[in-house]
Scaffold this motif. Structure first.
Motif, short mmCIF file in Angstrom:
data_model
loop_
_atom_site.label_atom_id
_atom_site.label_comp_id
_atom_site.label_asym_id
_atom_site.label_seq_id
_atom_site.Cartn_x
_atom_site.Cartn_y
_atom_site.Cartn_z
N SER A 241 0.59 -1.48 0.37
CA SER A 241 -0.17 0.07 -0.02
C SER A 241 0.47 1.14 -0.10
N ASN A 242 1.85 1.30 0.95
CA ASN A 242 2.76 2.62 1.10
C ASN A 242 1.68 3.86 1.72
N ASP A 243 0.58 3.19 2.38
CA ASP A 243 0.30 4.72 3.32
C ASP A 243 1.30 4.60 4.63
N SER B 44 -1.72 9.83 -2.13
CA SER B 44 -1.58 10.36 -0.73
C SER B 44 -3.84 10.69 -1.26
N GLN B 45 -4.47 10.48 0.25
CA GLN B 45 -6.09 10.65 -0.23
C GLN B 45 -6.66 11.27 1.07
N ARG C 296 -4.90 9.58 4.49
CA ARG C 296 -4.05 8.45 4.00
C ARG C 296 -2.19 9.44 3.54
N GLU C 297 -1.65 9.37 4.07
CA GLU C 297 -0.39 9.57 3.05
C GLU C 297 0.66 8.99 2.62
N ASN C 298 0.85 8.95 1.19
CA ASN C 298 1.24 7.86 0.79
C ASN C 298 2.80 8.59 -0.14
#
Length: 449
Positions: free
Chosen positions: A217-219, A249-250, A241-243
């Motif tokens: 996922s890399n979140d 990112s969302q 949700r920082e990626n």
């Protein structure tokens, strides 16, 4: 300023290609002359910065588990104070923003300097992952690859690597905070923008995880903030949700007037963030939390600087009014110390747009927290100075960020975020939250008025 340029920084500044990882021989320094996080273990020649001996990990008298925090250095007295009259004597150890603050508010702003305490600490497994990251982590463009569970670039070669160290710093795995946030108007009024409860989690630091499982996922940073006030904002909520890949990112927001969850189209960069009622931009949270692909990052070197540090003193008053002054935080409760910091300059990348085309960040070598930052506007005018305070949390163990904010040197307004003073708990460590907590569905259930 006269920078003490390291060889690595000089190579990077000269345009030499950055390596993706260090050699095993270089990484071995993390077990000898460097701390496990990559700082210089030794003190400075003057003795004003002591050697690192393991950080602060013993319980603090006055700490209440899950509640308020004590001050391990409450008996310390300032070594000296800097004000508008004597700032020239200390200019080499002050940022441009701090010098501007001393000149703008000569009657109320000052910097009280205390003995330096190198409190940075982390669990042994975080240190071990940091050691592994030194030889496996790399930057693919602006995105980190191969890192997990520790500082990604403990021996940095580029400015971008330092900024990733800040964003992937150790601050715990799961925690909660209850905070108030304020806009300070130019005429000196404190306007409450947020009275909220937030849960935060870093999947990047799941102890039972791995680089392979995280890469699915890399979140790396999850947050949910629910507002109880002020009345006009009660019931609002935001999830982020920082990626590692900033384009993935969302963010979602629940606004009571619309009674629905909406996905934020651009939760990044100089877009105003709902978490601060639009007063602060997304990439100003905790001094920096943006996308690296908007800027070119130049590593200027390492310098001894006076920075906010070990701010348990700031957490002791039980009202917000005590720690706020007319146009800035109350200097009576601030603690500044002399530390070595990495200095990184950001300039707007060709083809990109941003309200602040130039910035400079000062990132503590022990924790990798960028505790101070300055931003210039499109006219080349020093615009904002940003700050964050670390505090000692031996239950992590670590020295995470408490309050943060900025002063607008042009308009005179300011923002002070994450005040714990009027709250019964201050950054309590929590068991791991279900991933579903940080979803739009959970947001809809929580943010109803």
């Amino acid at each position: 300023m006269i920078f003490r340029i390291t060889l690595l920084a000089a190579l990077a500044a000269a345009g030499w290609p950055a390596h993706s990882a260090v050699s095993t021989d270089e990484a071995a320094k993390l077990r000898s002359e460097l701390t496990p996080f990559g700082a210089e273990k030794a003190g400075n020649k003057d003795g004003t910065i002591p050697a690192w001996t393991g950080g602060f990990t013993k319980p603090i008298a006055g700490d209440t588990p899950g509640g308020r925090r004590g001050d391990p250095f409450k008996a310390d007295k300032p070594l000296y104070s800097i004000n508008a009259k004597n700032l020239d004597q200390h200019a080499a150890q002050l940022t441009e923003g701090q010098k501007a603050m001393l000149k703008k508010y000569p009657d109320s702003y000052r910097i009280d300097v205390y003995p330096t305490q190198r409190t940075a600490a982390a669990p042994a497994w975080v240190y071990e992952n940091t050691f592994k990251n030194a030889t496996r982590a790399k930057l693919h463009g602006d995105v980190v690859e191969g890192a997990y569970g520790g500082i990604p670039f403990p021996i940095p070669k580029t400015g971008a690597e330092v900024m990733w160290n800040h964003m992937l710093r150790w601050r715990g795995t799961s925690w909660e905070f209850n905070v108030n946030q304020y806009q300070l108007t130019a005429d000196g009024k404190a306007v409450l923008t947020t009275d909220g409860r937030a849960e935060q989690q870093m999947p990047y630091y799941f102890q039972d995880g791995s680089a392979e499982s995280f890469a699915k996922s890399n979140d790396f940073w999850l947050i949910r903030l629910i507002n109880a006030g002020p009345p006009i904002r009660a019931g609002e909520a935001i999830v982020g949700r920082e990626n590692l890949d900033g384009s993935k990112s969302q963010g979602w927001v629940y606004l009571t007037g619309q009674r629905r969850v909406r996905k934020l189209p651009n939760p990044c960069c100089d877009t105003p963030t709902p978490a601060a009622a639009g007063v602060m931009s997304f990439d100003e949270i905790e001094v920096w939390s943006g996308r690296l692909d908007r800027f070119d990052w130049k590593l200027l070197g390492k310098q001894e600087m006076l920075i906010p540090y070990n701010a348990n003193r700031f957490l002791q008053p039980k009202t917000d009014a005590e720690v706020l002054s007319k146009n800035h935080f109350n200097p009576d409760h601030m603690r500044w110390e002399l530390h070595r910091v990495w200095v990184v300059e950001a300039t707007l990348r060709a083809g990109q747009r941003h309200q602040a085309p130039k910035s400079r960040y000062y990132c503590d070598e022990d924790t990798w927290i960028c505790v101070l930052g300055d931003r210039w506007d499109a006219n080349g005018q020093l615009w904002k100075t940003l700050w964050a305070q670390t505090f000692v949390a031996p239950d992590l163990p670590g020295t995470p960020i408490a309050s943060f904010g900025f002063n607008d040197l042009v308009s005179g307004q300011a923002f002070v975020g994450n005040l714990y003073n009027a709250k019964a708990s201050q950054y309590p460590v929590k068991p791991r939250f279900p991933d579903s907590v940080f979803s739009p569905d959970a947001l809809a259930g929580e943010g109803v008025r």
